[in-house]
Scaffold this motif. Sequence first.
Motif, PDB file in Angstrom:
ATOM      1  N   LEU A 169      -9.460  11.230   3.517  1.00  0.00           N
ATOM      2  CA  LEU A 169      -8.486  11.389   2.249  1.00  0.00           C
ATOM      3  C   LEU A 169      -7.063  10.752   2.527  1.00  0.00           C
ATOM      4  N   PHE A 170      -6.672   9.924   1.760  1.00  0.00           N
ATOM      5  CA  PHE A 170      -5.456   8.931   2.089  1.00  0.00           C
ATOM      6  C   PHE A 170      -4.342   9.401   1.018  1.00  0.00           C
ATOM      7  N   SER A 178       4.427  -1.788   3.608  1.00  0.00           N
ATOM      8  CA  SER A 178       3.803  -2.783   4.704  1.00  0.00           C
ATOM      9  C   SER A 178       2.296  -2.352   5.065  1.00  0.00           C
ATOM     10  N   PHE A 179       1.739  -3.144   5.643  1.00  0.00           N
ATOM     11  CA  PHE A 179       0.302  -3.255   5.902  1.00  0.00           C
ATOM     12  C   PHE A 179       0.222  -1.821   6.831  1.00  0.00           C
ATOM     13  N   GLU A 180       1.033  -1.653   7.880  1.00  0.00           N
ATOM     14  CA  GLU A 180       0.692  -0.820   8.919  1.00  0.00           C
ATOM     15  C   GLU A 180       1.146   0.710   8.451  1.00  0.00           C
ATOM     16  N   SER A 181       1.904   0.535   7.348  1.00  0.00           N
ATOM     17  CA  SER A 181       2.380   1.964   7.217  1.00  0.00           C
ATOM     18  C   SER A 181       2.295   2.221   5.288  1.00  0.00           C
ATOM     19  N   GLY A 182       1.011   1.647   4.999  1.00  0.00           N
ATOM     20  CA  GLY A 182       0.970   2.028   3.588  1.00  0.00           C
ATOM     21  C   GLY A 182       0.208   3.217   3.203  1.00  0.00           C
ATOM     22  N   TRP A 183      -0.589   3.616   3.958  1.00  0.00           N
ATOM     23  CA  TRP A 183      -1.453   4.770   3.907  1.00  0.00           C
ATOM     24  C   TRP A 183      -1.481   5.598   5.076  1.00  0.00           C
ATOM     25  N   VAL A 184      -1.372   7.004   4.870  1.00  0.00           N
ATOM     26  CA  VAL A 184      -1.793   8.045   5.996  1.00  0.00           C
ATOM     27  C   VAL A 184      -3.190   8.734   5.493  1.00  0.00           C
ATOM     28  N   SER A 185      -3.964   9.152   6.645  1.00  0.00           N
ATOM     29  CA  SER A 185      -5.285   9.902   5.995  1.00  0.00           C
ATOM     30  C   SER A 185      -5.460  11.225   7.023  1.00  0.00           C
TER      31      SER A 185
END
Length: 519
Positions: A169-170, A178-185
């Motif tokens: 679940l994001f 940015s690509f590194e910090s766009g989503w957390v899950s």
Amino acid sequence: MEILSQMWSLLGLLTVLQNVLPSQLLSVLHSLYESLQDLLSPYSYFEIPEFNGYCGVELNDLYRHVHLYLNAVNHSPAAACRRLTLSRSPSSNRISFAVAPNHTVHDTFNNHRLSWTHHVDAVQDSLEEKRSFTLRFPKRHRHALLSAYLGHVTSRAEEFERVSRERRLFTNNNGTGSFESGWVSVPFRHPSTFETLALEPELKKQIKDDLTAFASGKEFYHRVGRAWKRGYLLHGPPGSGKSSLIAAMANFLCYDVYDLELTKVSDNSELRSLLIQTTNRSIIVIEDIDCSVDLTADRTMKKNGAKLSSKSKKHKTTSFSGSGCDENSRVTLSGLLNFTDGLWSCCGEERLVVFTTNYRDSVDPALVRCGRMDVHVSLSTCGVHAFRELAKNYLGVESHVMFEAVEGCIRSGGSLTPAHVGEILLRNRKNPDVAMREVLSVMQGKMDVVAAADHTDNEEVGVVAVRSPESVLLMGSPENWDSLSGKKRKEQQHGTSNLDKKVKFFVRLRSLTKSDSGR
């Protein structure tokens, strides 16, 4: 004894020859022996190493597919193997097994017997191991079987990988996109399924059939030139089960869920960046689309801007910037439309886009047209079958003496939302009789208000007030959502507004009467 002694003599001779003859000659003799064996053998052999090439850096995707295919728990060839290696990862409760080293698994395809051998060899002067699978099948059916069988192995492996992998679940960060910090899950472990969902059986079947057709429609979508995605609009009162339906859809398809919070997205560029980072086989959810951002302001400002005279250009510019509505510094309706149905929406495959709202009429029509929101699911209050499902899940009862009374209340307009019914049943889950009496009491209290309004003007209210709840699935253009004509829909809306006014009047009158009697 003579035969045994002759065998020992032959082995000794071979040992002497191996030590005396040059290694090049031994290699040639070994190649001749293998060629003679291949010529006389009725089988063909194919080796599939773990890594591609000689360097052993790039993983062989076919090896991974064979590994998944043979390790499927419900796969009969691996289950018949004499020795298996069991394992379980820390992030999963599923026990997986693998074919033990240097053991053979037999399989059947198109009435032909095949076999897989798992080779594991130690590398000299190293702790590493060299792994490979060897496929053996009849030589005369080599050209007819190889492509079809490997395609079968790949499809089964991908299906097993989809079902067995851990779903996530994001949610989007407050970062710059940015690509590194766009989503957390976090792990997605919502227990809702179509079996536990409080919906009418016909609606459940319609949704499941549509999802199944979508998930298996890769070739169809490519053939007709459409992006492999589908839009769902879930609308209904609070507590009607919109979030539970999304979780059930994710569990049914084994998809990841991306919960997109539009208020955290700074502009259209970041929105596109978040879209690119989503994976295939996922559900992108925007809940309460009508409340997330003021998307209708785009159209309103353009209309108002066109009416302004050239004299008030300065004032117009000031009002736009002062309200924070610069398209370069916020998410706009145009950006969201491109997100759901523009060129950027084609950067991935097999994805569902789900919007939820409590009020369908509040959503901009451009967002819910065909091609963006293809399926419209109207979730209403708890129906007869849905109530029985809730009673079975919460109380563990499939029949009760009060079922008929409760169902009568539902058909007479006293139905509650699934969340309301579920809360009552949850509080009284240890005593089904008390739970059923409380549900019946609350429903009858709601019926009293509706019945009072119906008694005042039965002709006008009868069309809309006394009816069973309807949760329906609609497809097609928004103008075809209702079967009523425009004139009749206006009459129905007029009747509904009159009903609301009368309900409020009788509630107020009832409270005043009680206060007077108390005095």
